[in-house]
Enzyme design. Structure first.
Site, short mmCIF file in Angstrom:
data_model
loop_
_atom_site.label_atom_id
_atom_site.label_comp_id
_atom_site.label_asym_id
_atom_site.label_seq_id
_atom_site.Cartn_x
_atom_site.Cartn_y
_atom_site.Cartn_z
N LYS A 14 0.83 -1.22 0.00
CA LYS A 14 0.00 0.00 0.00
C LYS A 14 0.86 1.26 0.00
CE LYS A 14 -2.28 -0.35 3.87
NZ LYS A 14 -1.86 -1.64 4.40
N ARG A 89 -9.39 1.71 8.98
CA ARG A 89 -8.89 0.39 9.37
C ARG A 89 -9.87 -0.37 10.25
NH1 ARG A 89 -3.20 1.41 8.91
NH2 ARG A 89 -1.92 -0.44 9.22
N ARG A 128 11.29 -6.45 5.59
CA ARG A 128 11.27 -5.08 6.10
C ARG A 128 11.83 -5.01 7.51
NH1 ARG A 128 5.58 -2.48 4.41
NH2 ARG A 128 4.98 -3.35 6.39
N ARG A 133 12.33 -1.40 10.73
CA ARG A 133 11.09 -0.83 11.24
C ARG A 133 10.68 -1.63 12.46
NH1 ARG A 133 5.89 0.63 7.52
NH2 ARG A 133 4.71 -0.26 9.26
N ARG A 144 0.12 -7.80 13.79
CA ARG A 144 -0.52 -6.84 12.87
C ARG A 144 -1.37 -7.56 11.83
NH1 ARG A 144 4.11 -4.22 10.56
NH2 ARG A 144 2.76 -2.85 9.39
P1 ADP Z 1 1.18 -0.93 7.37
O1 ADP Z 1 2.58 -1.35 7.15
O2 ADP Z 1 0.33 -2.02 7.92
O3 ADP Z 1 0.60 -0.27 6.18
P2 ADP Z 1 0.95 1.62 8.78
O4 ADP Z 1 2.22 2.34 8.51
O5 ADP Z 1 -0.24 2.01 7.98
O6 ADP Z 1 1.23 0.06 8.61
O7 ADP Z 1 0.55 1.72 10.32
C1 ADP Z 1 1.44 1.42 11.36
C2 ADP Z 1 0.71 1.39 12.70
O8 ADP Z 1 0.08 2.66 12.95
C3 ADP Z 1 -0.43 0.38 12.82
O9 ADP Z 1 0.03 -0.91 13.16
C4 ADP Z 1 -1.30 1.02 13.91
O10 ADP Z 1 -0.78 0.80 15.19
C5 ADP Z 1 -1.18 2.49 13.60
N1 ADP Z 1 -2.26 2.96 12.70
C6 ADP Z 1 -2.09 3.47 11.46
N2 ADP Z 1 -3.27 3.79 10.91
C7 ADP Z 1 -4.22 3.46 11.81
C8 ADP Z 1 -5.64 3.51 11.84
N3 ADP Z 1 -6.34 3.97 10.79
N4 ADP Z 1 -6.28 3.09 12.96
C9 ADP Z 1 -5.62 2.62 14.01
N5 ADP Z 1 -4.28 2.53 14.05
C10 ADP Z 1 -3.58 2.93 12.97
#
Ligand code: ADP
Length: 186
Positions: A14, A89, A128, A133, A144
């Protein structure tokens, strides 16, 4: 006009696709994950509230991300379109977004759901993790994914019946996937 939601599990690509596509279309890339990581790094009030959840691979409470998204979407640069990456989410977030956008008179035009099988997701996330990270450590990544299936996968169902929803195959090279996404966005 493109007002886009990019859906998909962690590791689906994404973030990578969102950055490329936003660059090509000239619309802001709104990543709640990036905004939250920045808040954590800057030790803001939001960051302090979000940190623990993020480190455990859990979702940050809905109200925090709903408020930050509303603030971001009402900024001027979003008037010409935007792409949401990582939001909504949960079903509650999706409903809050629907309300917010109907108030703004700016409904979503495209929902792109990136599809990648779970074995591939775990491989990508492990890679990753080696890039540092902290929420990509294998145990946290597994959490996750679990959270994704329990709380986020139902969001696809929320949009599936709308004419705006499209699944996109997330396997292949970055360029191949970008091409598919751009085709969907027209
Ligand atoms: P991914 O690699 O899954 O795309 P993100 O960078 O989008 O991860 O998000 C990292 C973390 O930030 C999530 O695991 C969560 O803890 C928090 N987070 C991000 N967006 C949201 C959301 N819309 N609702 C709740 N928590 C969120």
């Amino acid at each position: 006009m493109n007002r886009v939601i990019m859906l998909g599990p962690p590791g689906a690509g994404k973030g990578t696709q969102s950055i490329i596509v936003c660059g090509k279309l000239g619309i802001p890339h709104i990543s709640t994950g990036d905004i939250l990581r920045q808040a954590v790094a800057n030790k803001t009030e939001l960051g302090l509230k979000a940190k623990g959840y993020m480190e455990e691979g859990k979702l940050v409470p809905d109200q925090l991300v709903i408020d930050l998204t509303r603030q971001r979407l009402t900024q001027e640069d979003c008037a010409q379109g935007f792409l949401l990456d990582g939001f909504p989410r949960t079903l509650d977030q999706a409903e809050a977004l629907d309300r917010m956008l109907s108030e703004l008179g700016a409904p979503i035009t495209h929902v792109v759901d990136l599809k990648v099988e779970e074995t591939v997701l775990l491989d990508r996330i492990r890679n990753r993790a080696s890039e540092g990270r902290t929420d990509d450590k294998v145990e946290v990544a597994a959490e996750r994914l679990k959270v994704y299936w329990a709380q986020t996968a139902p969001v696809s169902g929320h949009y599936r019946d709308a004419g705006t929803y499209q699944e996109v195959n997330g396997l292949g090279t970055v360029e191949e996937v970008t091409e598919r996404v751009l085709k969907v966005l027209g």
